[in-house]
Design an enzyme around this catalytic site. Sequence first.
Site, short mmCIF file in Angstrom:
data_model
loop_
_atom_site.label_atom_id
_atom_site.label_comp_id
_atom_site.label_asym_id
_atom_site.label_seq_id
_atom_site.Cartn_x
_atom_site.Cartn_y
_atom_site.Cartn_z
N TYR A 168 0.82 -1.21 0.00
CA TYR A 168 0.00 0.00 0.00
C TYR A 168 0.86 1.26 0.00
O TYR A 168 0.52 2.26 -0.63
CB TYR A 168 -0.93 0.00 1.21
N LYS A 169 1.97 1.22 0.70
CA LYS A 169 2.86 2.38 0.73
C LYS A 169 3.42 2.67 -0.66
O LYS A 169 3.46 3.83 -1.10
CB LYS A 169 3.99 2.12 1.72
#
Length: 282
Positions: A168-169
Site C-alpha cells: 500500500y505504501k
Amino acid sequence: MTHIAFLGTGLLGSALVEAALQRGDRITVWNRTAAKARALEAFGATVADTPADAVRGAARVHLVLKDDAVVEDVVAALRPGLSPDTVIVDHTTTQPAETAERAHRLRAEGVRYLHCPVFIGPAAAREGKGTIMAAGPRADFDAVRDALARMAQRLEYVGERPDLAAVYKLCGNAYIIGIAALVADVFSVASGAGVPPQDVVQVVQWFDPSSVITGRGKKMLARDHSPSFELEMARKDVRLMQETAGDRPLAVLPAVAARMDALIAEGRGADDLAVMGRDAVG
C-alpha cells in the site's frame, strides 16, 4: 513516562521524535550520522552510541531508515539490547517481498515486529497528522495501537499479512510521485503556450480528479472498455500536449504516448482510455 527508542533521525525520524517528546515520552535516539541524533538533544532526547544501547529497556522501538539493507543491518545491531516483549515498529518504506521474509524470520526468532509505513511528512509528524498503516501479528498491533494512534490522525491496521502495508505504501507513493511528475508536464505544456504555470493550477479545480481515479479504476478492474473517452482521441490530445510543450522536458507524457501507440497498433484505438490498464489487472 514511556521509554521509546527511535533509530533513524533524518527529516521524518527527527520530526517524529520531536512530537513524541512533546507528548512527554522519554526518548533515546541513534543515527548512523551522529550529528543528526545530537541535534535532538536540545529537545530532550538521549543519544545512544549504538543501536543496542538505544533499545535497551525501551518499551517500543521505532525504525525510520533508508531501505531494506539498512533495516537488516540495524535490526541485527540492536538485537543484543532488545527485550523479548519489545515491539519493533518499522516505518521504513521497503520492498514487499523482503519485508515479508524479514517479518517471518524475525517472528520465528521470537522478535515482535510490525511494518508500519506512513503517509506523513515532517511538518505533519510534528503536529500528529497523516496516516500510519500497520501490518503484522494482531497481538503485536494491539500492544502498540494506542501509542500509534497518538502519532497520526489516521491509523489503519491492514491485517496479519506482513507485506501488505509495504504494498500500500508503494502504491500510495506511486500516486504521489506520478501526480508530481504530471504536474511538471502540465507546467511544461502551459509554458510552451506562453501561459504562466501558476495560472494553470486552477484548472484542476474545474473538475474532480478523484473521480478520474475511481471512475477509470473501476472500469479497468471490470475490464470495461466501452468508450466514453476513446483511446485514439486521448492519443490525439497527448500529441497536442507534446507539440505545445515543444522542447521543454516532459516526465510522463512520452511514456503515456508510447503505451497508447502500442495499444492502438493492436487495434484498440476505439476502446475507452481504461484499456491502458488491460495488462495491469490480470
